[in-house]
Design an enzyme around this catalytic site. Structure first.
Site, PDB file in Angstrom:
ATOM      1  N   GLU A   1      -5.585  -8.447   0.930  1.00 18.21           N
ATOM      2  CA  GLU A   1      -6.141  -8.118   2.246  1.00 18.21           C
ATOM      3  C   GLU A   1      -7.622  -7.814   2.117  1.00 18.21           C
ATOM      4  O   GLU A   1      -8.017  -7.090   1.210  1.00 18.21           O
ATOM      5  CB  GLU A   1      -5.490  -6.873   2.872  1.00 18.21           C
ATOM      6  CG  GLU A   1      -4.122  -7.080   3.431  1.00 18.21           C
ATOM      7  CD  GLU A   1      -3.574  -5.816   4.068  1.00 18.21           C
ATOM      8  OE1 GLU A   1      -4.365  -4.983   4.558  1.00 18.21           O
ATOM      9  OE2 GLU A   1      -2.351  -5.629   4.047  1.00 18.21           O
TER      10      GLU A   1
ATOM     11  N   GLU B   1       0.797  -1.225   0.000  1.00 13.68           N
ATOM     12  CA  GLU B   1       0.000   0.000   0.000  1.00 13.68           C
ATOM     13  C   GLU B   1       0.834   1.282   0.000  1.00 13.68           C
ATOM     14  O   GLU B   1       0.757   2.105   0.916  1.00 13.68           O
ATOM     15  CB  GLU B   1      -0.929   0.013   1.213  1.00 13.68           C
ATOM     16  CG  GLU B   1      -1.891  -1.136   1.222  1.00 13.68           C
ATOM     17  CD  GLU B   1      -2.971  -0.957   2.249  1.00 13.68           C
ATOM     18  OE1 GLU B   1      -2.907  -0.032   3.056  1.00 13.68           O
ATOM     19  OE2 GLU B   1      -3.919  -1.752   2.244  1.00 13.68           O
TER      20      GLU B   1
HETATM   21  C1  GCO Z   1      -3.619  -1.662   5.654  1.00 12.83           C
HETATM   22  C2  GCO Z   1      -2.529  -2.446   6.145  1.00 12.83           C
HETATM   23  C3  GCO Z   1      -2.812  -3.338   7.321  1.00 12.83           C
HETATM   24  C4  GCO Z   1      -3.940  -2.871   8.241  1.00 12.83           C
HETATM   25  C5  GCO Z   1      -5.272  -3.419   7.760  1.00 12.83           C
HETATM   26  C6  GCO Z   1      -6.404  -2.907   8.651  1.00 12.83           C
HETATM   27  O1  GCO Z   1      -4.202  -2.073   4.654  1.00 12.83           O
HETATM   28  O2  GCO Z   1      -3.858  -0.605   6.220  1.00 12.83           O
HETATM   29  O3  GCO Z   1      -2.017  -3.251   5.101  1.00 12.83           O
HETATM   30  O4  GCO Z   1      -1.586  -3.268   7.974  1.00 12.83           O
HETATM   31  O5  GCO Z   1      -3.723  -3.352   9.544  1.00 12.83           O
HETATM   32  O6  GCO Z   1      -5.518  -2.979   6.479  1.00 12.83           O
HETATM   33  O7  GCO Z   1      -6.396  -1.512   8.637  1.00 12.83           O
END
Ligand code: GCO
Length: 446
Positions: free
Chosen positions: A346, A163
């Site tokens: 994710e 990200e």
């Molecule tokens: C994100 C990160 C994760 C977060 C998850 C929840 O996407 O922000 O990759 O580390 O913990 O997304 O916010």
């Protein structure tokens, strides 16, 4: 879930700083070690010092992955365990930790998906400009090559950055994440240098050869105007450009979008774009929600986010639950970006879970969130979107950045005092999906 091909990849994702714990006395400080120890930065005053104590409980957590039945595990390596100052000589003790992790996964028949960078930049590099400095992209490429040389023969996938857009916005423009910058030029330079790091890392690993497939991870979300007016429409186009297209277009199209070009003025990007526009084997997409935005004269960037309406269903993060936005996002990648191979790297939800009881935690909302988003992925596949896998965020409740431990995303509950792990009902539901034994009723939205 009948919509998924038999070779569909089921996994779980985590991140080094959020789970490992700061054990390993030779690890250098990262910007998150620095940031989390600054008073007032973290909602509950915690840090990643202990986190889930994953490095010392590795076998227990690997066994949880095996109990889930997943075929893949996405984790990140802490740059400063391998290179405490960001570069120089590779630190053998750090490498040993990740060799143990990779070998533990392979012994359980779980494919290692290694993400090289999940926001924990070496503080030593931050002290020399961090992502505002082009040199950091060069250091990243060297780090990527070193990981490839020592672990590449055992890795299934290597993902460059997690990200970059979120890291740039939250850490370099809004200042609510490490390194806590709030400067527009620093933000703009950081986005570009993160893009450059992505391309340089891909090229170095591609040159190394080896079996691992290569990609990177973007947080993508549809952006919708809060009102019908032209100003809100323009605000949505600008946020969409800066959040989604500033990382998507250089990688997949070799150019920045026209919208937002004025913000890039003064940064010489032309020579870098061919370096960024590298072939990838997979595009990791992190999806949680969508953004609603309106024009704002008070905001330095002319726009502000609009929270979901009171009638909207939201998670404990205040994020609207909109699985239809995931379908729309996947459809757009198919229609507008050549249908690249995508893996949802994710997707998950935070809810205020009850305490464990009888060896489980009842979390029906998380089961429902999971079900609805898997339905959306199934619909996307049925429409011809090239989605090849799904990784749940996340294995165990962990350090949720500025929220500390106040927001729980785990399929497994973490007792913050004892560090005891307790599977939640969503763990059982996901295990059933992975095994193909999930009764439709279990995962049908109630
Ligand atoms: C994100 C990160 C994760 C977060 C998850 C929840 O996407 O922000 O990759 O580390 O913990 O997304 O916010």
């Amino acid at each position: 879930m009948s919509d998924f091909p038999s070779d569909f990849i089921w996994g779980v994702s985590t991140a080094a700083y959020q789970i490992e714990g700061a054990v390993d006395d030779g690890k250098g400080p990262s910007i998150w070690d620095t940031f989390a120890h600054e008073p007032g930065r973290i909602r509950d005053g915690t840090s990643g010092d202990v986190a889930c104590d994953h490095l010392r409980r590795m076998d227990e957590d690997l066994d949880l992955l095996a109990d889930l039945g997943v075929g893949a595990y996405r984790f990140s390596t802490a740059w400063t365990r391998l290179f405490p100052e960001g570069g120089g000589r590779l630190r053998r003790q750090g490498l040993d930790l990740y060799e143990r992790l990779v070998d533990g996964l392979l012994a359980r028949g779980i494919a290692p998906w290694l993400c090289l960078y999940h926001w924990d930049l070496p503080q030593a590099l931050q002290d020399r400009g961090g992502w505002a400095s082009r040199d950091t992209a060069l250091y990243f490429a060297d780090y990527a090559a070193a990981v490839g040389e020592h672990l590449g023969d055992r890795l299934d996938h290597v993902l460059m950055l997690n990200e970059p857009n979120v890291h740039a916005v939250l850490g370099h423009l809004l200042g609510v994440h490490a390194p806590g910058s709030t400067d527009l030029v620093t933000f703009r330079d950081a986005v570009h240098h993160l893009n450059l790091a992505t391309g340089l890392g891909l090229a170095r690993l591609r040159d190394l050869g080896g079996p691992a497939r290569l990609g990177t991870v973007l947080n993508l979300q549809p952006v919708v105007p809060a009102g019908d007016g032209e100003d809100d429409q323009r605000a949505a186009e600008l946020l969409d450009a800066v959040w989604n297209r500033w990382v998507l277009d250089p990688l997949l199209r070799g150019r920045y979008p026209e919208t937002g070009e004025a913000l890039l003025a003064g940064l010489d990007v032309d020579a870098d774009l061919p370096l960024i526009h590298q072939p990838i084997d997979v595009l990791g997409v992190n999806f949680y929600t969508r953004a609603q935005v309106r024009a704002s004269l008070e905001s330095p960037v002319g726009l502000e986010l609009v929270p979901p309406s009171d009638a909207s269903e939201t998670t404990a993060m205040g994020w609207e639950v909109v699985p239809e936005a995931l379908l729309a996002q996947l459809q757009e990648l198919k229609d507008d970006y050549g249908n690249p191979p995508v893996v949802i790297t994710e997707n998950g939800s935070a809810y205020p879970d009850p305490a464990p009881s009888g060896g489980r935690v009842e979390d029906p909302q998380r089961v429902r969130y999971l079900a609805r988003h898997l339905q959306a992925v199934g619909q996307a596949i049925a429409r011809g979107c090239d989605v090849r896998g799904y990784f749940a965020w996340t294995l165990v409740d962990n350090f949720e950045w500025a929220e500390g431990f106040t927001r729980r995303f785990g399929l497994v509950h973490l007792d913050l005092q004892t560090l005891r792990r307790t599977p939640k009902r969503s763990f059982d539901a996901y295990a059933a999906v992975v095994r193909g034994t999930a009764p439709e009723a279990l995962l049908e939205p109630t």
